[in-house]
Design a protein around this motif. Structure first.
Motif, PDB file in Angstrom:
ATOM      1  N   LEU A  26       0.813  -1.211   0.000  1.00  0.00           N
ATOM      2  CA  LEU A  26       0.000   0.000   0.000  1.00  0.00           C
ATOM      3  C   LEU A  26       0.852   1.268   0.000  1.00  0.00           C
ATOM      4  O   LEU A  26       0.471   2.276  -0.592  1.00  0.00           O
ATOM      5  N   PHE A  30       0.306   4.130  -2.703  1.00  0.00           N
ATOM      6  CA  PHE A  30      -0.037   5.476  -2.257  1.00  0.00           C
ATOM      7  C   PHE A  30       0.961   6.495  -2.805  1.00  0.00           C
ATOM      8  O   PHE A  30       0.570   7.560  -3.293  1.00  0.00           O
ATOM      9  N   GLN A  33       0.350   7.126  -6.572  1.00  0.00           N
ATOM     10  CA  GLN A  33      -0.883   7.897  -6.774  1.00  0.00           C
ATOM     11  C   GLN A  33      -0.713   9.335  -6.304  1.00  0.00           C
ATOM     12  O   GLN A  33      -1.204  10.264  -6.945  1.00  0.00           O
ATOM     13  N   ASP A  88     -10.489  10.421  -2.730  1.00  0.00           N
ATOM     14  CA  ASP A  88      -9.915   9.079  -2.884  1.00  0.00           C
ATOM     15  C   ASP A  88      -8.476   9.034  -2.390  1.00  0.00           C
ATOM     16  O   ASP A  88      -8.063   8.069  -1.750  1.00  0.00           O
ATOM     17  N   LEU A  92      -6.924   6.909   0.723  1.00  0.00           N
ATOM     18  CA  LEU A  92      -5.750   6.055   0.578  1.00  0.00           C
ATOM     19  C   LEU A  92      -4.695   6.407   1.627  1.00  0.00           C
ATOM     20  O   LEU A  92      -4.041   5.528   2.194  1.00  0.00           O
ATOM     21  N   ASP A  95      -5.824   4.818   4.848  1.00  0.00           N
ATOM     22  CA  ASP A  95      -5.586   3.371   4.799  1.00  0.00           C
ATOM     23  C   ASP A  95      -4.108   3.061   5.029  1.00  0.00           C
ATOM     24  O   ASP A  95      -3.761   2.150   5.782  1.00  0.00           O
ATOM     25  N   TYR A  96      -3.239   3.826   4.367  1.00  0.00           N
ATOM     26  CA  TYR A  96      -1.793   3.630   4.506  1.00  0.00           C
ATOM     27  C   TYR A  96      -1.343   3.875   5.947  1.00  0.00           C
ATOM     28  O   TYR A  96      -0.628   3.060   6.534  1.00  0.00           O
TER      29      TYR A  96
END
Length: 134
Positions: A26, A30, A33, A88, A92, A95-96
């Motif tokens: 991830l 990340f 992105q 988004d 992310l 989440d990371y």
């Protein structure tokens, strides 16, 4: 006489998607992105601290902090800036952070090393897969 600037070299969206799909964790997903969606430089991304993210405003603040232990820096020190990002990308980021910024991590750098002798230390421009140094 006006000198024409050449357009920056970019890669097609399809190739970026292939890069993201090829990521094994991830953190790397990340980072790619973040670079793609924010037009941030690698040194700027590796210099980010957790508090540089403003989730409610969907912004990331890029600041000069002088010399950092991972040698990351912003390119233009006299012009810190704020970058608008998508929900988004903020999701992310959450989440990371939830997956990798555990109690064992003792740094506020966003990007950290995930293994090895210096595990959980700030990720360096010298060890980043996006580093172009020999």
């Amino acid at each position: 006489m006006k000198v024409r600037r050449s357009r920056p070299k970019t890669i097609p969206k399809e190739q970026v998607k292939k890069l993201i799909d090829a990521c094994s964790n991830l953190r790397d997903k990340f980072l790619i992105q973040l670079l793609w969606k924010s037009s941030m430089r690698i040194g700027e991304a590796l210099a980010l601290w957790l508090e540089d993210f403003e989730p409610d405003g969907q912004k990331i603040h890029i600041r000069d902090r002088g010399e950092l232990p991972n040698l990351a820096e912003i390119k233009t020190i006299c012009s810190p800036r704020t970058v608008d990002v998508s929900p988004d990308l903020i999701n992310l980021f959450f989440d990371y952070v939830a997956e990798f910024h555990t109690d064992e991590v003792d740094t506020n750098h966003v990007f950290i090393k995930l293994s090895g002798e210096n595990k959980y230390q700030p990720w360096s421009t010298r060890t980043s897969p996006l580093s172009f140094a020999g």
